[in-house]
Design an enzyme around this catalytic site. Structure first.
Site, short mmCIF file in Angstrom:
data_model
loop_
_atom_site.label_atom_id
_atom_site.label_comp_id
_atom_site.label_asym_id
_atom_site.label_seq_id
_atom_site.Cartn_x
_atom_site.Cartn_y
_atom_site.Cartn_z
N GLU A 43 42.80 39.86 31.53
CA GLU A 43 43.91 39.37 30.87
C GLU A 43 43.74 40.24 29.60
O GLU A 43 45.06 40.63 28.88
CB GLU A 43 43.88 37.75 30.36
CG GLU A 43 44.62 37.12 31.50
CD GLU A 43 46.04 37.42 31.86
OE1 GLU A 43 46.73 37.91 31.19
OE2 GLU A 43 46.06 37.47 33.26
N HIS A 45 42.52 43.33 29.21
CA HIS A 45 43.12 44.62 29.51
C HIS A 45 44.66 44.59 29.57
O HIS A 45 45.37 45.46 29.36
CB HIS A 45 42.37 45.05 30.79
CG HIS A 45 40.91 45.38 30.76
ND1 HIS A 45 39.99 44.47 31.24
CD2 HIS A 45 39.94 46.11 30.21
CE1 HIS A 45 38.89 44.91 31.30
NE2 HIS A 45 38.72 45.93 30.47
N GLN A 157 40.32 45.36 19.68
CA GLN A 157 39.61 45.08 18.64
C GLN A 157 38.23 44.28 19.01
O GLN A 157 37.47 43.89 18.02
CB GLN A 157 40.25 44.07 17.62
CG GLN A 157 41.50 44.80 17.01
CD GLN A 157 42.46 43.91 16.10
OE1 GLN A 157 42.18 42.74 16.14
NE2 GLN A 157 43.34 44.62 15.58
N LYS A 158 38.24 43.89 20.19
CA LYS A 158 36.88 43.22 20.67
C LYS A 158 35.65 44.21 20.39
O LYS A 158 34.78 43.89 19.95
CB LYS A 158 37.01 42.79 22.05
CG LYS A 158 35.56 42.39 22.46
CD LYS A 158 35.52 41.55 23.91
CE LYS A 158 35.39 42.74 25.06
NZ LYS A 158 34.17 43.46 25.10
N LEU A 193 37.41 37.39 26.11
CA LEU A 193 37.19 37.88 27.37
C LEU A 193 36.59 38.97 27.62
O LEU A 193 36.47 40.16 26.81
CB LEU A 193 38.66 38.02 28.18
CG LEU A 193 39.72 36.65 28.14
CD1 LEU A 193 40.78 37.18 28.66
CD2 LEU A 193 38.90 35.66 29.14
N SER A 194 35.70 39.55 28.64
CA SER A 194 34.91 40.61 28.77
C SER A 194 34.54 40.71 30.31
O SER A 194 34.35 39.70 30.98
CB SER A 194 33.61 40.48 28.05
OG SER A 194 32.93 41.52 28.20
N1 LIG Z 1 38.99 40.17 25.38
C1 LIG Z 1 39.75 41.46 25.08
N2 LIG Z 1 40.64 41.48 24.26
C2 LIG Z 1 41.14 42.80 23.61
N3 LIG Z 1 40.78 43.79 24.01
C3 LIG Z 1 39.74 43.94 25.00
C4 LIG Z 1 39.10 42.55 25.48
N4 LIG Z 1 38.26 43.10 26.35
C5 LIG Z 1 38.16 44.23 26.63
N5 LIG Z 1 39.22 44.85 25.72
C6 LIG Z 1 39.43 46.34 25.42
O1 LIG Z 1 39.55 46.91 26.72
C7 LIG Z 1 39.00 48.22 26.67
C8 LIG Z 1 38.38 48.46 27.80
O2 LIG Z 1 37.25 47.88 27.43
P1 LIG Z 1 36.18 47.50 28.91
O3 LIG Z 1 36.71 47.97 30.10
O4 LIG Z 1 34.96 47.82 28.55
O5 LIG Z 1 36.42 45.90 28.79
P2 LIG Z 1 35.31 44.78 28.43
O6 LIG Z 1 35.63 43.64 29.27
O7 LIG Z 1 34.97 45.09 27.08
O8 LIG Z 1 33.88 45.41 29.29
P3 LIG Z 1 32.73 44.92 29.01
O9 LIG Z 1 32.19 43.71 29.58
O10 LIG Z 1 31.94 46.11 29.80
O11 LIG Z 1 32.50 45.37 27.50
C9 LIG Z 1 38.59 48.42 25.53
O12 LIG Z 1 39.31 48.90 24.26
C10 LIG Z 1 38.16 46.82 25.06
O13 LIG Z 1 38.27 46.84 23.62
N1 BAL Z 2 33.89 48.01 26.24
C1 BAL Z 2 32.48 48.59 25.83
C2 BAL Z 2 32.10 49.61 26.82
C3 BAL Z 2 30.55 49.75 26.97
O1 BAL Z 2 29.92 48.42 26.46
O2 BAL Z 2 29.98 50.56 27.51
#
Ligand SMILES: Nc1ncnc2c1ncn2[C@@H]1O[C@H](COP(=O)(O)OP(=O)(O)OP(=O)(O)O)[C@@H](O)[C@H]1O
Ligand code: BAL
Ligand SMILES: CC(C)(CO)[C@@H](O)C(=O)[O-]
Length: 306
Positions: A43, A45, A157-158, A193-194
């Site tokens: 969500e 992304h 901003q995460k 979320l990540s």
């Molecule tokens: N929870 C979130 N809220 C807002 N933006 C997010 C969030 N998670 C990721 N993003 C943004 O999405 C973009 C792509 O990030 P990425 O594909 O690495 O996702 P991620 O969930 O952060 O993955 P990872 O777990 O590898 O860090 C980046 O700009 C990141 O800051």
């Molecule tokens: N969103 C962060 C990408 C990385 O951890 O490599």
């Protein structure tokens, strides 16, 4: 459904008609937004895409697990790759194009011999614990900017330090691109979320929201201190150490927990009236990276002074 391209030349050809005679700014030139990701979309992304749609007519989402930003022993090989599901999710929010190149397409020579260094801002926080990480982010984001030539690009901003570095990159290299920072999207219990949250066991997932709770608690205490105590930032170290202990006691292995200015400067370079924004708003940001089991979690919290 968004149209998927894996070749740079195909994506460029598809985007060309939207650009019009850009320099003359005719009415028919359409704005293009880029949302760079590593896929395995959630969500957070999708929210970036929704925000991108507010700024542009055409939204391109890149999905590329970038090898140059992963260090030795990190999770490049095991990083979840879920292109079909990602494209289906992107269809629900109206993304127009997905750019999903393979490694050879992005890097004819690996490692690339050009580096886009982002200066002192890269040598701290995540840059200190993941050596070379931001060099890799810098090169891939520069390449994506050159390939897509967007009018606007949206980052979360995460990854606060990454966002700050990209803003600097755009300024330093004169990219004609507006950088938009999107607020952190969280689960109902507060966990940011990540994609890497899926590395958490069920028990770790229950613990994980502690990170956000502790940052909120610390932010409140710092704000109280700034409001009540004319000494300003004195005593911050004690509060920081207390939070460090509480997060460690919950089971996290802390990479860093720091208070910075919102520009990622050291806080001793600003005076206390600046720190509390002269009564308007704070310029302090708390940033954390901490391991919980196999997952390295990032979070941050602005200190708001009321
Ligand atoms: N929870 C979130 N809220 C807002 N933006 C997010 C969030 N998670 C990721 N993003 C943004 O999405 C973009 C792509 O990030 P990425 O594909 O690495 O996702 P991620 O969930 O952060 O993955 P990872 O777990 O590898 O860090 C980046 O700009 C990141 O800051
Ligand atoms: N969103 C962060 C990408 C990385 O951890 O490599
Ligand atoms: C910006 C990015 C897509 C570059 O690979 C990555 O660092 C990420 O997902 O935040």
């Amino acid at each position: 459904m968004p149209i998927i391209y894996q070749q740079i030349s195909e994506l460029r050809a598809a985007l060309q008609p939207y650009r019009g005679q850009r320099n003359d700014k005719p009415d028919n030139a359409q704005r293009i937004a880029l949302v760079p990701t590593m896929g395995n979309l959630h969500e957070g992304h999708l929210e970036l895409v929704s925000i991108a749609k507010q700024y542009a007519d055409i939204v391109v989402v890149s999905i590329f697990v970038n090898p140059t930003q992963f260090g030795e022993g990190e999770d490049f090989d095991s990083y979840p790759r879920t292109l079909d599901e990602d494209v289906a999710k992107l269809a629900t929010v109206g993304a127009d194009y997905v750019f999903a190149p393979n490694v050879d397409e992005m890097y004819p020579v690996l490692p690339p011999s050009t580096s886009v260094l982002a200066g002192a801002i890269t040598n701290q926080l995540c840059g200190q614990s993941r050596l070379g990480h931001f060099d890799g982010v810098g090169i891939v984001v520069s390449k994506l900017f050159n390939i897509v030539q967007p009018d606007v690009a949206v980052f979360g901003q995460k990854d606060y330090q990454q966002l700050a570095i990209i803003k600097q990159l755009v300024r330093d290299l004169s990219y004609p691109i507006e950088i938009v920072g999107a607020p952190i999207v969280r689960a109902a219990d507060g966990l940011a979320l990540s994609s890497r949250n899926q590395y958490l066991s069920a028990a770790e997932r229950k613990t994980a929201p502690v990170l956000h709770m502790e940052l909120q608690r610390l932010a409140q205490k710092l704000a109280q201190q700034l409001t009540c105590n004319k000494q300003g930032m004195q005593g911050f170290d004690v509060l920081l150490a207390e939070t460090h202990q509480r997060i460690s006691d919950a089971g996290f292995n802390i990479d860093y927990l720091e208070i910075k200015t919102d520009q990622l400067g050291t806080i001793d370079t600003i005076d206390s009236s600046e720190a509390n924004g002269n009564g308007k708003s704070s310029h302090l940001m708390i940033l954390v990276a901490a391991w919980l089991g196999r997952a390295r979690l990032l979070d941050n919290q602005l200190v708001t002074v009321h």
